[in-house]
Design an enzyme around this catalytic site. Structure first.
Site, short mmCIF file in Angstrom:
data_model
loop_
_atom_site.label_atom_id
_atom_site.label_comp_id
_atom_site.label_asym_id
_atom_site.label_seq_id
_atom_site.Cartn_x
_atom_site.Cartn_y
_atom_site.Cartn_z
N LYS A 181 0.74 -1.49 -0.26
CA LYS A 181 0.19 0.16 -0.42
C LYS A 181 1.13 1.30 0.17
O LYS A 181 1.36 1.13 0.63
CB LYS A 181 -0.76 0.25 1.63
CG LYS A 181 -1.99 1.15 0.55
CD LYS A 181 -2.99 1.41 2.14
CE LYS A 181 -1.68 2.59 2.63
NZ LYS A 181 -1.72 4.03 1.90
N GLY B 175 6.71 4.97 8.34
CA GLY B 175 6.26 5.96 8.30
C GLY B 175 6.37 6.92 9.05
O GLY B 175 7.56 6.60 10.42
N GLU C 4 10.01 16.44 15.00
CA GLU C 4 10.59 15.45 13.21
C GLU C 4 10.18 16.82 12.51
O GLU C 4 8.30 16.62 12.18
CB GLU C 4 10.02 14.46 13.00
CG GLU C 4 11.19 14.16 11.47
CD GLU C 4 10.33 12.40 11.22
OE1 GLU C 4 8.62 12.30 10.90
OE2 GLU C 4 11.35 12.17 10.47
N GLU D 54 4.10 8.12 15.18
CA GLU D 54 2.64 7.70 15.18
C GLU D 54 2.00 7.03 15.32
O GLU D 54 0.99 5.89 15.74
CB GLU D 54 1.63 9.07 15.49
CG GLU D 54 1.50 10.13 16.50
CD GLU D 54 2.19 9.22 18.13
OE1 GLU D 54 0.63 8.52 18.27
OE2 GLU D 54 3.18 9.50 18.56
N CYS E 193 13.99 10.72 6.88
CA CYS E 193 13.81 10.10 8.36
C CYS E 193 15.78 10.14 8.92
O CYS E 193 15.17 10.50 10.07
CB CYS E 193 13.28 9.08 7.90
SG CYS E 193 14.10 7.56 6.89
N GLU F 210 10.13 1.17 10.32
CA GLU F 210 10.58 1.90 9.95
C GLU F 210 10.18 3.41 10.67
O GLU F 210 9.11 3.72 9.64
CB GLU F 210 11.51 2.54 8.95
CG GLU F 210 11.66 1.08 8.61
CD GLU F 210 12.62 0.46 6.60
OE1 GLU F 210 12.85 1.09 6.63
OE2 GLU F 210 12.25 -0.31 6.11
P1 NAD Z 1 2.43 8.07 7.38
O1 NAD Z 1 2.33 7.53 8.86
O2 NAD Z 1 1.99 8.87 7.49
O3 NAD Z 1 2.03 7.24 6.59
C1 NAD Z 1 2.96 5.59 5.67
C2 NAD Z 1 1.87 4.93 5.84
O4 NAD Z 1 1.14 3.93 6.54
C3 NAD Z 1 0.68 5.09 4.03
O5 NAD Z 1 1.22 4.48 3.19
C4 NAD Z 1 -0.15 5.83 5.36
O6 NAD Z 1 -1.16 5.52 4.32
C5 NAD Z 1 0.50 4.59 6.16
N1 NAD Z 1 -1.36 4.45 7.01
C6 NAD Z 1 -1.25 6.22 7.57
N2 NAD Z 1 -2.19 5.54 8.24
C7 NAD Z 1 -2.01 4.68 8.73
C8 NAD Z 1 -2.74 3.59 9.85
N3 NAD Z 1 -3.55 3.81 10.80
N4 NAD Z 1 -3.30 2.06 9.14
C9 NAD Z 1 -2.46 1.84 8.25
N5 NAD Z 1 -1.75 2.85 7.22
C10 NAD Z 1 -1.69 3.53 7.39
O7 NAD Z 1 3.89 7.96 6.63
P2 NAD Z 1 4.43 9.32 5.85
O8 NAD Z 1 4.16 10.98 6.28
O9 NAD Z 1 3.54 9.25 4.82
O10 NAD Z 1 6.00 9.89 5.76
C11 NAD Z 1 6.54 10.61 6.85
C12 NAD Z 1 7.04 9.91 8.34
O11 NAD Z 1 8.05 8.63 7.27
C13 NAD Z 1 8.36 10.19 8.40
O12 NAD Z 1 8.14 10.67 10.10
C14 NAD Z 1 9.62 9.66 7.96
O13 NAD Z 1 10.50 9.92 9.48
C15 NAD Z 1 9.39 8.28 7.98
N6 NAD Z 1 9.83 7.30 7.53
C16 NAD Z 1 11.06 6.28 7.61
C17 NAD Z 1 11.46 5.66 7.40
C18 NAD Z 1 13.04 5.24 7.69
O14 NAD Z 1 13.84 4.22 7.15
N7 NAD Z 1 13.20 4.78 9.51
C19 NAD Z 1 12.13 6.29 6.20
C20 NAD Z 1 11.05 7.08 5.23
C21 NAD Z 1 10.24 7.73 5.37
#
Ligand code: NAD
Length: 491
Positions: A176, A229, A384, A232, A285, A251
């Site tokens: 997804k 992601g 962040e 939270e 990230c 991650e």
């Molecule tokens: P996000 O948490 O909003 O969403 C990530 C994914 O999860 C999306 O596909 C979203 O639709 C889905 N999602 C959201 N809520 C959900 C739920 N309740 N249940 C299931 N799926 C859900 O993150 P984002 O805004 O897309 O990405 C930015 C974040 O990602 C930043 O915090 C960044 O640091 C982090 N990130 C971490 C890494 C790592 O390797 N540690 C790499 C890249 C990004």
């Protein structure tokens, strides 16, 4: 208008007529790239069932390692051949500079396929023979169906990392993408089929996190969940996974310290600090978003950092010269703008930037920005921000610098700059982060595990650790000679 649907069992799959429609907005000029037709819980169930059928009855888990290696390598080639097309789709949805996607993300995506193809050739299991009457075999079997959730900040590079680790041992999956950036990954999944990956091995569902994503992570037919992601969201996913006791790899976010000691090569440290916070439009990230500078060199460093930041070329991500494009979507842009207000309210000193970029009538353009934070307790030093926004702090001694770096709820990466061996080793040994970079920014060795301490994640990608998460470890003991067993019940 381009319609982005789901892709299940090797076929595009549009939802029913009442499906929620989400415009896909180009962050450069706010034009509409297309529309996403959201998958509901029924479609998610279809995707999980298609993945299950391909796992239980399909050829992929039953192929020899050599056959799977061939298909994975071919996939890497096919994706690379379509690099321009994929990069353009991603640039239009995400606003990342086209040249960064084309020359960094696309090759990385392709490398991920080649890398896991090599890795599975070395994944031989263990033979234990210490106990004379027994031969004990330890092997890794594919776990089944993996749910993979990807963010918007580097869709091709990050989703391909997860997906290759998941499928290489014979698993099938449901991917997804983020609802903000679905276009490149839709084409990516189509191309995997063209490269010879059997139908149903990679299924795609598109939609919002709290609808499509949540249906996927709560589905009892899912054997592994890998999520990249925000922290939270990671918490919500772990709670949902707990209902089915599904193992999760998370991650998550970061607020990584980039420590510049007075013993640093300051020219290299300056180049790297700029790369660390401003590349990928500041949306990464592993950004070095907390720049900690030792007091003796702080004034010079900050002055030079400001001058270079002000000269960064902000513009249309399709242009070759652009160094920073727009932020990915309106709410995120407003959130980053909000942090400039927070910084001023909490008494931070503006170093440069500090608001929307000038000269753009449309689009989500934010100036590359730096503030000198009041203290490491300030919100701009702790939260962040995920934009081209550096929070700078100063410290006096090596120990203070390291303590300040570790004083964070996150622990994804840490950067340290010094030409002094003892300081380098002290930093390497005491920094509480999954990856420590000494005198280099953003170095990623695919063999090495990558992941976060503390609130930055659970588990590691990369190397055997990354692929074994998607496996079950099986121990089988075989008697190799006649056993002298107790004869229970024998008179
Ligand atoms: P996000 O948490 O909003 O969403 C990530 C994914 O999860 C999306 O596909 C979203 O639709 C889905 N999602 C959201 N809520 C959900 C739920 N309740 N249940 C299931 N799926 C859900 O993150 P984002 O805004 O897309 O990405 C930015 C974040 O990602 C930043 O915090 C960044 O640091 C982090 N990130 C971490 C890494 C790592 O390797 N540690 C790499 C890249 C990004």
């Amino acid at each position: 208008m381009r319609e982005v649907v789901s892709f299940i069992g090797g076929q595009p799959m549009a939802p029913g007529p009442g499906a929620h429609r989400i415009p896909i907005i180009n962050p450069h000029d706010e034009s509409t790239n297309g529309v996403l037709l959201e998958a509901d819980a029924t479609q998610v169930d279809q995707a999980v069932c298609a993945a299950r059928a391909a796992f239980d009855n399909g050829p992929w888990p039953r192929m020899s390692v050599a056959e799977r290696q061939d298909i994975l390598r071919r996939a890497g080639e096919v994706l690379m051949d379509h690099g321009d097309e994929l990069a353009r789709l991603e640039c239009e949805d995400a606003g990342l500079p086209m040249h960064e996607i084309r020359h960094r993300h696309v090759p990385r995506m392709s490398q991920n396929f080649n890398y896991v193809a090599s890795l599975i050739g070395l994944d031989t299991g263990d033979v234990l023979e210490q106990i004379p009457d027994y031969l004990t075999l330890v092997s890794h079997e594919p776990a089944g169906v993996a749910a993979l959730l990807a963010p918007w900040n580097a869709p091709l590079a990050l989703a391909s990392m997860k997906l290759t680790c998941a499928i290489c041992l014979g698993n099938t999956c449901v991917l997804k993408p983020s609802e903000y950036t679905p276009s490149s990954l839709y084409r990516f999944v189509e191309l995997l089929g063209e490269a010879g990956l059997p139908d149903g091995v990679v299924n795609l569902v598109n939609g919002r996190g709290d609808v499509t994503g949540s249906a996927l992570v709560s589905h009892p037919g899912v054997d592994r969940i890998a999520f990249t992601g925000g922290t939270e969201t990671g918490r919500a996913i772990m709670s949902a996974a707990a209902q089915n006791l599904t193992p999760v790899m998370l991650e998550l976010g970061g607020k990584s310290a980039n420590i510049i000691f007075e013993s640093a090569d300051l020219d290299d440290a300056l180049d790297a600090a700029l790369i660390g916070i401003y590349s990928n439009n500041g949306q990464q990230c592993l950004a070095g978003s907390r720049i900690l500078v030792q007091a003796n060199v702080a004034e010079t460093f900050i002055e030079q950092f400001a001058a270079r930041t002000q000269a960064i070329r902000v513009g249309n991500p399709m242009d070759q010269e652009t160094e920073i494009g727009p932020l990915c979507f309106r709410e995120h842009y407003q959130r980053v703008c909000g942090y400039a207000d927070i910084a001023r309210a909490e008494g931070a000193r503006l170093v440069c930037g500090g608001g929307p970029a000038e000269g753009f009538e449309r689009g989500f353009y934010f100036q590359p920005t730096a503030f000198l934070a009041e203290s490491n307790r300030s919100r701009i030093a702790r939260e962040e921000i995920f934009g081209p926004f550096a929070s700078i702090l100063t410290f006096d001694t090596v120990d203070q610098g390291i303590a300040m770096a570790n004083d964070s709820e996150f622990g994804l990466v840490a950067y340290a700059w010094t030409e002094d061996l003892k300081t380098a080793l002290r930093a390497r040994n005491t920094l509480r982060a999954g990856t420590v970079w000494i005198n280099t920014p953003l170095m990623r060795d695919l063999h090495a595990p990558f992941g976060g301490y503390k609130q930055s994640g659970v588990g590691r990608t990369g190397g055997f650790e990354g692929i074994h998460f998607f496996s079950e470890t099986k121990t089988s003991s075989i008697a190799v000679s006649a056993l002298d067993l107790r004869k229970l019940g024998q008179p």
